[in-house]
Structure formats: structure tokens, C-alpha cells
Design a protein around this motif. Structure first.
Motif, PDB file in Angstrom:
ATOM      1  N   ILE A 178       7.759   7.593   2.961  1.00  0.00           N
ATOM      2  CA  ILE A 178       7.122   6.404   3.520  1.00  0.00           C
ATOM      3  C   ILE A 178       7.076   6.566   5.022  1.00  0.00           C
ATOM      4  O   ILE A 178       8.047   6.988   5.622  1.00  0.00           O
ATOM      5  N   GLY A 179       5.923   6.261   5.612  1.00  0.00           N
ATOM      6  CA  GLY A 179       5.810   6.327   7.068  1.00  0.00           C
ATOM      7  C   GLY A 179       6.917   5.486   7.676  1.00  0.00           C
ATOM      8  O   GLY A 179       7.034   4.314   7.374  1.00  0.00           O
ATOM      9  N   ASN A 180       7.711   6.099   8.477  1.00  0.00           N
ATOM     10  CA  ASN A 180       8.868   5.380   8.962  1.00  0.00           C
ATOM     11  C   ASN A 180       8.763   5.175  10.459  1.00  0.00           C
ATOM     12  O   ASN A 180       8.785   6.097  11.234  1.00  0.00           O
TER      13      ASN A 180
ATOM     14  N   GLY B 284       0.853  -1.177   0.000  1.00  0.00           N
ATOM     15  CA  GLY B 284       0.000   0.000   0.000  1.00  0.00           C
ATOM     16  C   GLY B 284       0.884   1.220   0.000  1.00  0.00           C
ATOM     17  O   GLY B 284       2.078   1.122   0.281  1.00  0.00           O
ATOM     18  N   MET B 285       0.274   2.360  -0.297  1.00  0.00           N
ATOM     19  CA  MET B 285       1.116   3.536  -0.370  1.00  0.00           C
ATOM     20  C   MET B 285       1.399   4.099   1.011  1.00  0.00           C
ATOM     21  O   MET B 285       0.903   3.603   2.024  1.00  0.00           O
ATOM     22  N   SER B 286       2.236   5.099   1.022  1.00  0.00           N
ATOM     23  CA  SER B 286       2.640   5.732   2.260  1.00  0.00           C
ATOM     24  C   SER B 286       1.430   6.171   3.080  1.00  0.00           C
ATOM     25  O   SER B 286       0.510   6.776   2.550  1.00  0.00           O
ATOM     26  N   GLY B 287       1.431   5.836   4.360  1.00  0.00           N
ATOM     27  CA  GLY B 287       0.341   6.260   5.240  1.00  0.00           C
ATOM     28  C   GLY B 287      -0.884   5.357   5.194  1.00  0.00           C
ATOM     29  O   GLY B 287      -1.882   5.621   5.862  1.00  0.00           O
ATOM     30  N   ALA B 288      -0.811   4.268   4.417  1.00  0.00           N
ATOM     31  CA  ALA B 288      -1.978   3.382   4.268  1.00  0.00           C
ATOM     32  C   ALA B 288      -2.311   2.640   5.562  1.00  0.00           C
ATOM     33  O   ALA B 288      -3.431   2.189   5.762  1.00  0.00           O
TER      34      ALA B 288
HETATM   35  N1  LIG Z   1       1.217   6.596  17.015  1.00  0.00           N
HETATM   36  C1  LIG Z   1       0.461   7.238  16.104  1.00  0.00           C
HETATM   37  N2  LIG Z   1      -0.307   8.290  16.454  1.00  0.00           N
HETATM   38  C2  LIG Z   1      -1.071   8.927  15.559  1.00  0.00           C
HETATM   39  N3  LIG Z   1      -1.145   8.592  14.253  1.00  0.00           N
HETATM   40  C3  LIG Z   1      -0.399   7.550  13.836  1.00  0.00           C
HETATM   41  C4  LIG Z   1       0.432   6.829  14.729  1.00  0.00           C
HETATM   42  N4  LIG Z   1       1.061   5.851  14.030  1.00  0.00           N
HETATM   43  C5  LIG Z   1       0.633   5.975  12.763  1.00  0.00           C
HETATM   44  N5  LIG Z   1      -0.262   6.986  12.642  1.00  0.00           N
HETATM   45  C6  LIG Z   1      -0.952   7.406  11.428  1.00  0.00           C
HETATM   46  O1  LIG Z   1      -1.595   6.288  10.881  1.00  0.00           O
HETATM   47  C7  LIG Z   1      -1.487   6.276   9.478  1.00  0.00           C
HETATM   48  C8  LIG Z   1      -0.856   4.993   9.023  1.00  0.00           C
HETATM   49  O2  LIG Z   1       0.509   5.003   9.403  1.00  0.00           O
HETATM   50  P1  LIG Z   1       1.469   3.787   9.097  1.00  0.00           P
HETATM   51  O3  LIG Z   1       0.881   2.562   9.643  1.00  0.00           O
HETATM   52  O4  LIG Z   1       2.836   4.158   9.556  1.00  0.00           O
HETATM   53  O5  LIG Z   1       1.413   3.748   7.503  1.00  0.00           O
HETATM   54  P2  LIG Z   1       2.378   3.054   6.431  1.00  0.00           P
HETATM   55  O6  LIG Z   1       3.314   2.166   7.170  1.00  0.00           O
HETATM   56  O7  LIG Z   1       1.471   2.353   5.507  1.00  0.00           O
HETATM   57  O8  LIG Z   1       3.101   4.168   5.746  1.00  0.00           O
HETATM   58  C9  LIG Z   1      -0.707   7.510   9.095  1.00  0.00           C
HETATM   59  O9  LIG Z   1      -1.609   8.530   8.729  1.00  0.00           O
HETATM   60  C10 LIG Z   1       0.020   7.863  10.356  1.00  0.00           C
HETATM   61  O10 LIG Z   1       0.243   9.240  10.437  1.00  0.00           O
END
Ligand SMILES: Nc1ncnc2c1ncn2[C@@H]1O[C@H](COP(=O)(O)OP(=O)(O)O)[C@@H](O)[C@H]1O
Ligand SMILES: [Mg+2]
Length: 354
Positions: A260-262, A41-45
Motif C-alpha cells: 500500500i502506498g505509504n 481503492g487499491m494501492s496506488g489509486a
Molecule cells: N510526491 C509524489 N511524487 C510523484 N508521484 C507520487 C507522489 N505521491 C504519490 N505519487 C504517485 O501517485 C500515485 C498515487 O499515490 P497515493 O496517493 O499514495 O496512492 P494510494 O494512497 O491510493 O496508495 C502513485 O502512483 C504514487 O506513486
């Protein structure tokens, strides 16, 4: 074949400054034992959030996660820790302990699990053979290439003989050739050691290369899942069609949608961190003007992990906060905490889930 991981109606909502944010929406999936299961999935999915729910590093808001017939919600913290040792994890940024040798990095989870030094050393050397780095026993992570670091991280993740290996963007920081060699290594581990592998990626090429199954996730929802060959032949969802037929390169999304969400901003995996005592220290205007951390390490002659630092240099001294991982020795922990307090730093224990 039976499912080694079952996810049912999983939801995860984060409370943020701007209100509740639902990162995972009613996701259900089954991962068969022996599979190489891709989640794309894309970034933030929500991929990282989903994978962190698989070992309860992130507790779901609702829904169930079952691993090897155990409902994770029914486990105590202690049982969860035990379970996590049967689930290895690797990340984009490797998360190695930079001040420890390759051997010490791999021995680390074994020592935590209570193995004797001799046993841990023997196992670590075997693992270095498996990942193809037998000559790097005494090297330090800084001396290794990205691909080699990931191999060490894989060896460390396998140290406790996990049945499952979770890989969160494990090849995203690597060039195509190195990616290919790491994927081949994962394939070998799957085939020869029988480890079920979950691969989180934003790259379709990774899925195509080694995955048996794939789940496509978009804005927290599972939009399509199934065998890789079937999805490649007959993609149904818009997201799958975009990925496969239009051949959209997710890296282009990334340019449009940001990085990419890191989740790898901790330096070592959270499940290891939890075994250790962590403290948060706050540098205020009252704090000492000396370089406190450097002096502390010199005084106690022990490595202290800086797990997170959010400090600014103001007039030559630090302001802000840091999270430190303390050595295991209890007496030493107290001495270190006293030392920091004497220098007018605010010191507080970091909770398990902080
Ligand atoms: N601890 C957190 N608190 C608030 N928002 C979060 C947290 N962790 C992730 N998110 C949000 O949840 C969404 C999914 O994040 P994530 O699982 O890291 O996506 P991906 O790995 O697919 O890039 C994003 O919009 C991110 O900002
Ligand atoms: Mg992620």
C-alpha cells in the motif's frame, strides 16, 4: 445537512523523473457534515494524494477544495495552518514522537497552538479518558501495542477540537480485533463529538463496518460514490462490483500489486512539522568521523527529531543525508547549526514544501 468538504474537478499531477504523472483525475465529491465518509481503492489509486489535498498538505494542480465554505486556494499560509488545526489526521504508522511520553505527544499540538502547559495537560488527560487509556499518561509509545498507539494518535489528533478527522489507512497495520475496537472508537467520536470522519482504506470490511458514504477511486478517478447501503445493494462500476459482488479481498491485490502506498515515512504529521524549523544535513567525505548526531544531542541536552534519514554506514561513519527537526529555541537552533557546520557537514534550511 450541508457539505463540510466540497471537492470540484480536482486534478493533481506530479512531476517525476519519468515525466508528468497524473495521480488525481477530475475528482468531484461532497462530504456532508457528520458523515463517516470512506474512500476506497487499491494501492496506488491516489487515495493518500486525495486526502492530502483536503487540507492542502498537497496543493492541487487544478480544481477547488472548499472546507467549511472556505476555498483553500484563497487562504494564506497562516490561514491554512489555522485551518489544519481544525482538521485532525491519523496514519497507518501512528507517527508518534517516540522519545516523548504519551502525555507529551498529546500536549504537542496544544503547545504549538499556544495553550498554557497546565491547560494542555488537563486537555491531554481528558483525551486519554476519551480514547480509553487514562492509565498510560506516563508511558512511552514503545511500551504500547499498535492499537494503543493508534489511540494516542487519535487523542493527539483531537487535541485541538477539530471538526474533521482524516484517517489514512489508520487500521491497516492492526489485527482484525484491534481494527474493530479502533473503528468503534471512531464511531463514538463521530457520534458523541460530532466530528466528520474521512476514512481512507483498501479494506471493504472497514467501509461496511462504519461508513455512511463511500467513494471508490481507481487510477486517480472517482468511479462511483454514494451511500454505503446503496452501493452495496446496486454497485454499478466494475470496480464496485469487483469489490462487493466478487468479494475480492484488496489484500490480495496488494500481494499482486505491491505494498500500500505509504505516506507515513515522516515520523510526525507534516502539518506539525511545518511549524518547526527543519534542516537538511549532508554527510560528505569531508565530514567529521565522530558520531555527530549522538554527540550533538549529548552536548546540547535537547532532543532533535530525525525526520528522515537516508544514510549509509561507510567505514563506521555516516554518508548521505538527514532531515532534522530542531527545537523551538532560536538561539539553540543557531548553536546546533554552527556545531554541525564546524564538523564539515553541509547544512541547509528545508523549505516549507520540501
Ligand atoms: N510526491 C509524489 N511524487 C510523484 N508521484 C507520487 C507522489 N505521491 C504519490 N505519487 C504517485 O501517485 C500515485 C498515487 O499515490 P497515493 O496517493 O499514495 O496512492 P494510494 O494512497 O491510493 O496508495 C502513485 O502512483 C504514487 O506513486
Ligand atoms: Mg495511501
Amino acid at each position: 445537512m450541508s457539505a463540510i468538504i466540497t471537492v470540484e474537478n480536482l486534478n493533481k499531477t506530479f512531476n517525476t523523473k519519468d515525466g508528468a504523472f497524473q495521480a488525481i483525475r477530475d475528482v468531484s465529491l461532497e462530504i456532508e457534515e457528520g458523515a463517516i465518509y470512506g474512500i476506497i481503492g487499491m494501492s496506488g489509486a491516489g487515495k493518500s494524494t486525495l486526502v492530502r489535498c483536503l487540507n492542502y498538505l498537497e496543493k492541487p494542480t487544478s480544481g477547488t477544495v472548499t472546507v467549511e465554505d472556505k476555498d483553500l486556494a484563497s487562504l494564506s499560509e497562516r490561514e491554512l495552518r489555522q485551518l489544519r488545526s481544525s482538521i485532525g489526521m491519523i496514519f497507518q504508522n501512528f507517527n508518534l514522537l517516540m522519545q516523548k511520553s504519551v502525555l507529551a505527544n498529546i500536549m504537542f499540538p496544544l503547545s504549538i497552538a499556544g495553550a498554557s502547559k497546565a491547560k494542555a495537560k488537563k486537555r491531554a488527560k481528558e483525551l486519554l479518558e476519551i480514547v480509553g487509556l487514562p492509565d498510560k499518561v506516563h508511558a512511552y509509545p514503545a511500551q504500547l501495542s499498535g492499537g494503543q498507539r493508534q489511540r494516542v494518535a487519535i487523542a493527539r489528533a483531537l487535541a485541538t477540537n477539530p471538526k474533521i478527522l482524516l484517517c489514512d489507512e489508520a487500521t491497516s497495520a492492526l489485527d482484525p480485533q484491534t481494527t474493530e475496537s479502533i473503528l468503534q472508537l471512531l464511531k463514538k467520536i463521530n457520534r458523541e463529538m460530532g466530528v466528520t470522519i474521512v476514512i481512507i482504506t483498501h479494506q471493504m470490511s472497514v467501509i461496511r463496518e462504519i461508513c455512511t458514504d463511500v467513494a471508490i477511486i481507481e487510477k486517480g478517478e472517482l468511479v462511483e460514490h454514494g451511500l454505503v447501503e446503496e452501493i452495496f445493494e446496486h454497485p454499478k462500476s466494475k470496480a464496485a462490483k469487483r469489490l462487493i459482488i466478487e468479494g475480492k479481498d484488496p489484500d490480495e491485490w496488494e500481494k499482486k500489486n505491491g505494498e500500500i502506498g505509504n505516506d507515513a515515512d515522516g515520523y510526525i504529521p507534516l502539518d506539525l512539522l511545518k511549524e518547526h524549523r527543519r534542516i537538511r544535513i549532508v554527510f560528505t567525505t569531508n565530514s567529521s568521523y565522530e558520531p555527530v548526531i549522538a554527540n550533538m544531542i549529548l552536548k546540547f541536552k535537547t532532543p532533535v527529531n530525525i525526520l528522515k534519514a537516508d544514510t549509509k554506514n561507510i567505514g563506521g561513519t555516516a554518508r548521505g543525508e538527514m532531515i532534522l527537526g530542531l527545537p523551538d529555541d532560536l538561539a539553540l537552533q543557531h548553536q546546533i547549526i554552527d556545531y554541525l557546520k564546524e564538523r564539515n557537514l553541509e547544512v541547509e534550511e528545508v523549505e516549507e514544501d520540501a
